[in-house]
Design an enzyme around this catalytic site. Structure first.
Site, PDB file in Angstrom:
ATOM      1  N   VAL A 179      -6.064 -26.173  31.299  1.00 53.87           N
ATOM      2  CA  VAL A 179      -7.412 -26.698  31.513  1.00 53.87           C
ATOM      3  C   VAL A 179      -7.958 -26.206  32.858  1.00 53.87           C
ATOM      4  O   VAL A 179      -9.140 -25.867  32.972  1.00 53.87           O
ATOM      5  CB  VAL A 179      -7.431 -28.247  31.460  1.00 53.87           C
ATOM      6  CG1 VAL A 179      -8.816 -28.788  31.796  1.00 53.87           C
ATOM      7  CG2 VAL A 179      -6.983 -28.741  30.087  1.00 53.87           C
ATOM      8  N   CYS A 180      -7.107 -26.121  33.860  1.00 54.21           N
ATOM      9  CA  CYS A 180      -7.543 -25.779  35.220  1.00 54.21           C
ATOM     10  C   CYS A 180      -8.334 -24.474  35.299  1.00 54.21           C
ATOM     11  O   CYS A 180      -9.406 -24.454  35.915  1.00 54.21           O
ATOM     12  CB  CYS A 180      -6.351 -25.757  36.172  1.00 54.21           C
ATOM     13  SG  CYS A 180      -5.493 -27.343  36.284  1.00 54.21           S
TER      14      CYS A 180
END
EC number: 1.11.1.26
Length: 187
Positions: free
Chosen positions: A46-47
């Site tokens: 996700v980052c």
């Protein structure tokens, strides 16, 4: 306790920025608006989507005199390695702070102690170094950087117009409110 209205605590950290290692302190967050965006870790899932989204808003944020700082508990060396190896992260031109000592994550109250990682925390800081907005998401919930533009514009408007407030879904140029006894119960 909320960090809203509190001054950023002292820190000194190493960062990766545009091919160089630099030092960043709390003094760098003063004199302009800042967004400090914590994320759990480099080389994850996700980052990078969040950091790319933030990069996509970076030019518009810079036009508002905002500097962006991403922070994870990785080192500045890891940030460089990630930047060098990921097409997504290679796009990033804002400052990537390493926080292996967890100083910043503790200062901003986003450290997950048992994991040594930071929650997804976004902080809007005014030119005096005072926290004006906070958003914290669970690890699996990515953020939308486009929402930062209106939050920054509202924070800047209220700073320039201290007798006015911005209602829900406020957009630049639309009506604000002047808190008074006359408004109580009328909205």
């Amino acid at each position: 306790m909320s960090l809203i209205g509190t001054e950023v605590k002292p820190f000194k950290a190493q960062a990766y920025h545009n091919g160089k290692f630099i030092e960043v302190t709390e003094a760098d967050l003063k004199g302009k608006w800042s967004i400090v965006c914590f994320y759990p870790a480099d080389f994850t899932f996700v980052c990078p989507t969040e950091l790319e989204d933030l990069q996509n808003q970076y030019a518009a944020l810079r036009e508002l005199n905002v500097e962006v700082y991403s922070v994870s508990t990785d080192t500045h060396f890891t940030h460089k390695a990630w930047h060098d190896s990921s097409e997504t992260i290679q796009k990033i031109t804002y400052i990537m702070i390493g926080d292996p000592s967890h100083t910043l994550a503790r200062n901003f109250e986003v450290l997950i102690e048992e994991q040594g990682l930071a929650d997804r925390g976004t902080f809007i800081i005014d030119p005096d170094g005072i926290v004006q907005a906070v958003e914290i998401n669970a690890g699996g919930i990515g953020r939308d950087a486009s929402t930062l533009l209106n939050k920054i514009k509202a924070a800047q408007y209220v700073r320039k117009n201290p007798n006015e407030v911005c209602p829900a879904k406020w957009q630049e140029g639309t009506r604000t409110l002047k808190p008074s006894l006359d408004l109580v119960g009328k909205i």
